[in-house]
Design a protein around this motif. Structure first.
Motif, short mmCIF file in Angstrom:
data_model
loop_
_atom_site.label_atom_id
_atom_site.label_comp_id
_atom_site.label_asym_id
_atom_site.label_seq_id
_atom_site.Cartn_x
_atom_site.Cartn_y
_atom_site.Cartn_z
N ASP A 1 -9.25 -43.96 -48.77
CA ASP A 1 -8.02 -44.52 -48.20
C ASP A 1 -7.75 -45.93 -48.71
O ASP A 1 -8.67 -46.72 -48.92
CB ASP A 1 -8.14 -44.54 -46.67
N THR B 1 -6.31 -48.39 -47.21
CA THR B 1 -6.68 -49.37 -46.18
C THR B 1 -7.80 -48.73 -45.36
O THR B 1 -7.58 -48.26 -44.24
CB THR B 1 -5.48 -49.73 -45.29
N PRO B 2 -9.01 -48.70 -45.91
CA PRO B 2 -10.07 -47.87 -45.35
C PRO B 2 -10.52 -48.32 -43.97
O PRO B 2 -10.70 -49.51 -43.70
CB PRO B 2 -11.21 -48.02 -46.37
N PRO B 3 -10.73 -47.35 -43.07
CA PRO B 3 -11.29 -47.68 -41.76
C PRO B 3 -12.78 -47.92 -41.88
O PRO B 3 -13.41 -47.53 -42.86
CB PRO B 3 -11.01 -46.40 -40.96
N PRO B 4 -13.38 -48.57 -40.89
CA PRO B 4 -14.84 -48.71 -40.92
C PRO B 4 -15.51 -47.36 -40.73
O PRO B 4 -14.94 -46.43 -40.15
CB PRO B 4 -15.12 -49.63 -39.71
N PRO C 1 -13.13 -43.14 -45.56
CA PRO C 1 -13.35 -44.57 -45.79
C PRO C 1 -13.58 -44.94 -47.25
O PRO C 1 -13.42 -46.11 -47.61
CB PRO C 1 -14.62 -44.87 -44.96
N GLN D 1 -16.54 -41.27 -35.97
CA GLN D 1 -15.63 -40.74 -36.98
C GLN D 1 -16.29 -39.61 -37.77
O GLN D 1 -15.68 -38.56 -38.02
CB GLN D 1 -15.19 -41.87 -37.92
N THR E 1 -17.92 -45.09 -38.87
CA THR E 1 -18.56 -45.05 -37.56
C THR E 1 -19.17 -43.67 -37.34
O THR E 1 -18.73 -42.67 -37.91
CB THR E 1 -17.55 -45.32 -36.43
N ARG F 1 -9.22 -39.42 -42.42
CA ARG F 1 -9.04 -40.64 -43.21
C ARG F 1 -10.38 -41.06 -43.80
O ARG F 1 -11.25 -41.59 -43.11
CB ARG F 1 -8.46 -41.73 -42.30
#
Length: 357
Positions: A77, A79-82, A74, A87, A84, A72
């Protein structure tokens, strides 16, 4: 023997090693990458496809793909994840052993963040479109005039060619899916008496859902179109993942397959149809991949010249000069959603008639 087995046996005999092809957004985008993947597969020993979660099922359908890795991104996407370290380390670890990479992006996406991570994974040769200076991140920097609207499938194929991958002789460059597709008799047989050996043109498929509200024709118009298509002599199948929506659109007039098909099964359902009625969404590109004509309810938030169904007969409906044009909006920015709300059910029936006669 499957398409994948045949391709793998040929490729591994003398390929360019393990090649990654990346397209990190939605299912339709991944399906449009199919010709580029086949070009890579013609020379690669193994093709690994890097997909986003929304694109994995489509990547598994592409001829030439040996393995799919899901990540996924960032920067892509919806609804992007943070971002890290965990990741990033996870992806870098999973991509070790890749010899070469071809990064495929849309005109509004950058290939450079992924190129950086691929360098950290030890990938030795990376190709992508980049109008920004890539420094040492790319080995093949393909320049592209983004002011010219070219079908997305052809744009991505151009990247593969720049990287030195050509379609094999006899490949027409159209969209395609793995064969054989699943037997759909259990899905459609009790509703329509249709199995895997049914003739093409058995019914019309109406797919009312889209991934973005700005691309959606109103549900009540879909329902009315279904009713009028039946009155015009067609059997109609309604597909989609939103079961409340498909049930409403199907009403008492059509077969409701909402929520009951995998993407591969949906491809088989669409393959037996005479026409697909859909917005600018993944199933429209799935129809192109199985050779089914499309009535495209196309909102001009992105250019139809880039994103309309590729390589099949298509009737484009919707005001392509509406104020939302080229806005890339996911929610309609214009009150009343005029680009699609002005399309009538009569126009859809007429378009279906045009494509079936």
């Amino acid at each position: 023997m499957s398409d994948r087995t045949l391709r793998s046996a040929a490729g591994k005999a003398g390929g360019r090693g393990r090649v990654l092809v990346a397209r990190l957004d939605d299912a339709g985008d991944v399906l449009l990458a199919g010709p580029a993947v086949r070009a890579v597969a013609a020379q690669a020993g193994e093709v690994v496809f890097l997909a986003g979660p929304n694109g994995r099922a489509a990547a598994e359908l592409l001829p030439g793909v040996d393995r799919v890795v899901t990540w996924r991104a960032p920067w892509i996407d919806h609804t992007p994840p943070p971002v890290t370290r965990e990741q990033v380390d996870d992806l870098v670890g999973r991509l070790r052993g890749i010899d070469e990479a071809v990064i495929l992006t849309s005109f509004h996406q950058s290939a450079l963040p992924l190129a950086l991570l691929l360098r950290l994974a030890g990938v030795g040769r990376i190709s992508a479109i980049s109008n920004d200076y890539p420094g040492s991140l790319l080995d093949v920097r393909h320049r592209w005039d983004e002011s010219v609207d070219v079908p997305e499938a052809e744009r991505m194929l151009a990247v593969a060619r720049a990287a030195g991958f050509e379609l094999p002789p006899g490949d027409d460059g159209k969209l395609a899916v793995q064969r054989p597709l699943p037997d759909i008799e259990e899905i459609t047989g009790h509703l329509l008496g249709v199995g895997a050996d049914a003739d093409k043109g058995t019914y019309v498929v109406v797919h009312p859902g889209t991934s973005a509200p700005a691309r959606t024709w109103p549900a009540e118009r879909h329902r009315q179109a279904v009713r009028e298509l039946v009155e015009d002599g067609h059997r109609v199948v309604v597909t989609g993942t939103e079961r409340d929506l498909t049930a409403y659109v199907a009403g008492d007039d059509a077969a409701d397959l909402g929520g009951v098909t995998t993407l591969a099964e949906l491809a088989a359902v669409i393959e037996h149809a005479s026409v697909l009625v859909a917005g600018n969404t993944g199933p429209a590109h799935l129809a192109a991949a199985v050779g089914t004509p499309v009535v495209s309810l196309f909102a001009p938030v992105v250019p139809a010249a880039r994103w309309a169904p590729h390589g099949v007969p298509t009737v484009l409906l919707g005001d392509q000069q509406a104020p939302c044009r080229d806005s890339r909006a996911r929610t309609c920015p214009v009150p009343g959603h005029p680009c699609l709300s002005q399309v009538t059910s009569e126009q859809v029936v007429k378009a279906v008639r045009e494509l079936t006669q």
